[in-house]
Design a protein around this motif. Structure first.
Motif, short mmCIF file in Angstrom:
data_model
loop_
_atom_site.label_atom_id
_atom_site.label_comp_id
_atom_site.label_asym_id
_atom_site.label_seq_id
_atom_site.Cartn_x
_atom_site.Cartn_y
_atom_site.Cartn_z
N ALA A 128 -89.86 94.36 4.25
CA ALA A 128 -90.50 93.76 3.14
C ALA A 128 -89.42 92.53 2.67
N ALA A 129 -88.21 93.10 2.64
CA ALA A 129 -87.11 91.98 2.11
C ALA A 129 -87.07 90.79 3.07
N ALA A 130 -87.05 91.28 4.53
CA ALA A 130 -86.85 90.61 5.58
C ALA A 130 -88.02 89.45 5.63
N VAL A 131 -89.26 89.74 5.26
CA VAL A 131 -90.22 88.88 5.45
C VAL A 131 -90.54 88.03 3.81
N ASP A 132 -89.65 88.36 3.07
CA ASP A 132 -89.76 87.97 1.62
C ASP A 132 -91.20 88.36 0.95
N SER A 133 -91.34 89.58 0.98
CA SER A 133 -92.37 89.91 0.57
C SER A 133 -92.34 91.28 -0.33
N GLY A 134 -93.17 91.61 -1.21
CA GLY A 134 -93.18 93.15 -1.83
C GLY A 134 -93.70 94.01 -0.88
N HIS A 135 -92.95 95.38 -0.92
CA HIS A 135 -93.10 96.39 0.06
C HIS A 135 -94.79 96.65 -0.12
N ALA A 136 -95.40 96.80 -1.13
CA ALA A 136 -96.88 97.07 -1.04
C ALA A 136 -97.54 96.35 -0.35
N SER A 137 -97.30 94.94 -0.37
CA SER A 137 -98.04 94.12 0.62
C SER A 137 -98.11 94.41 1.99
N LEU A 138 -97.10 95.23 2.47
CA LEU A 138 -97.19 95.62 3.88
C LEU A 138 -98.14 96.48 4.22
N TYR A 139 -98.58 97.22 3.41
CA TYR A 139 -99.47 98.23 3.65
C TYR A 139 -100.96 97.92 3.99
N VAL A 140 -101.04 96.59 3.64
CA VAL A 140 -102.44 95.94 4.24
C VAL A 140 -102.45 95.73 5.81
#
Length: 222
Positions: free
Chosen positions: A45-57
């Motif tokens: 998530a840090a590498a893609v500049d996003s919150g980790h919760a967004s990855l679960y989509v």
């Protein structure tokens, strides 16, 4: 001194849209640079500049993410049932390429022992194995069950050889065994004495090809 004015969002470069492929690409970069242990949802998530919760989509969990990494790596071997040679030789070459890939990524090999891989590249690998088994006359039932066994063997080998320290200890143990075999008491251990150095003969490649032939012979026996 005037107060510092906040920078307008319009002046900032737009972040790339979050996507499953972007997440996998970031995870692969971390894998190559830092190892599988560092491929976590928060790190990606840090590498893609996003919150980790967004990855679960896009990915279910870390296990799913690791499975997708393996599938992406499998694109390197371009599995195919075609090529030169008999079906056995082509199948063993394909499985060897799979094992070598896992050997280059020990963390992925260990993960593959407990996580069911998925994705188009893994499906292509399974399809190629099944096509070669069919070409060789293996029955559908034997092939359906045997494909898991055939893929498990190179995976297990990659895991076994993934720790350099353990490999060195194993080599030392085999060397010591080879030294002691001629002195084994045949009255107490008749079969060990009879087989002697044959027990520790053959290199890894020769033993792997032999093991695959044993599995294939078993699948053909039905």
């Amino acid at each position: 001194m005037s107060e510092r004015q906040p920078r307008s969002r319009r002046d900032r470069p737009a972040k790339p849209a979050l996507s499953r492929q972007g997440i996998i690409d970031a995870a692969l970069a971390i894998l190559h640079d830092e190892g599988l242990d560092k491929v976590t949802m928060r790190r990606v998530a840090a590498a893609v500049d996003s919150g980790h919760a967004s990855l679960y989509v896009y990915v279910r969990d870390t296990e799913d993410l690791h499975a997708q990494i393996l599938d992406a790596l499998l694109g390197e071997i371009a599995p195919s049932a075609g090529g030169e040679g008999g079906w056995r030789d082509r199948l063993k070459a394909l499985l060897t390429a799979y094992g070598n890939l896992l050997g280059r990524h020990p963390g992925i090999a260990r993960m593959a022992m407990s996580t069911q891989p998925s994705g188009p590249n893994y499906a292509a690998l399974v399809e190629a194995v099944l096509a070669l088994l069919r070409e060789g006359g293996v029955s559908d039932r034997q092939a359906a069950w045997g494909v898991d066994l055939l893929l498990l063997y190179p995976t297990a080998l990659a895991v076994e050889h993934s720790n350099p320290k353990v490999n060195a200890q194993r080599a030392d143990a085999l060397s010591e065994m080879a030294t002691q075999l001629p002195t084994v008491d045949p009255a107490q251990f008749p079969n060990i004495a009879r087989l002697g150095t044959a027990l520790v003969s053959g290199d890894g490649a020769a033993r792997a090809h032999w093991a695959l032939n044993v599995i294939l012979d078993g699948l053909l026996s039905d």
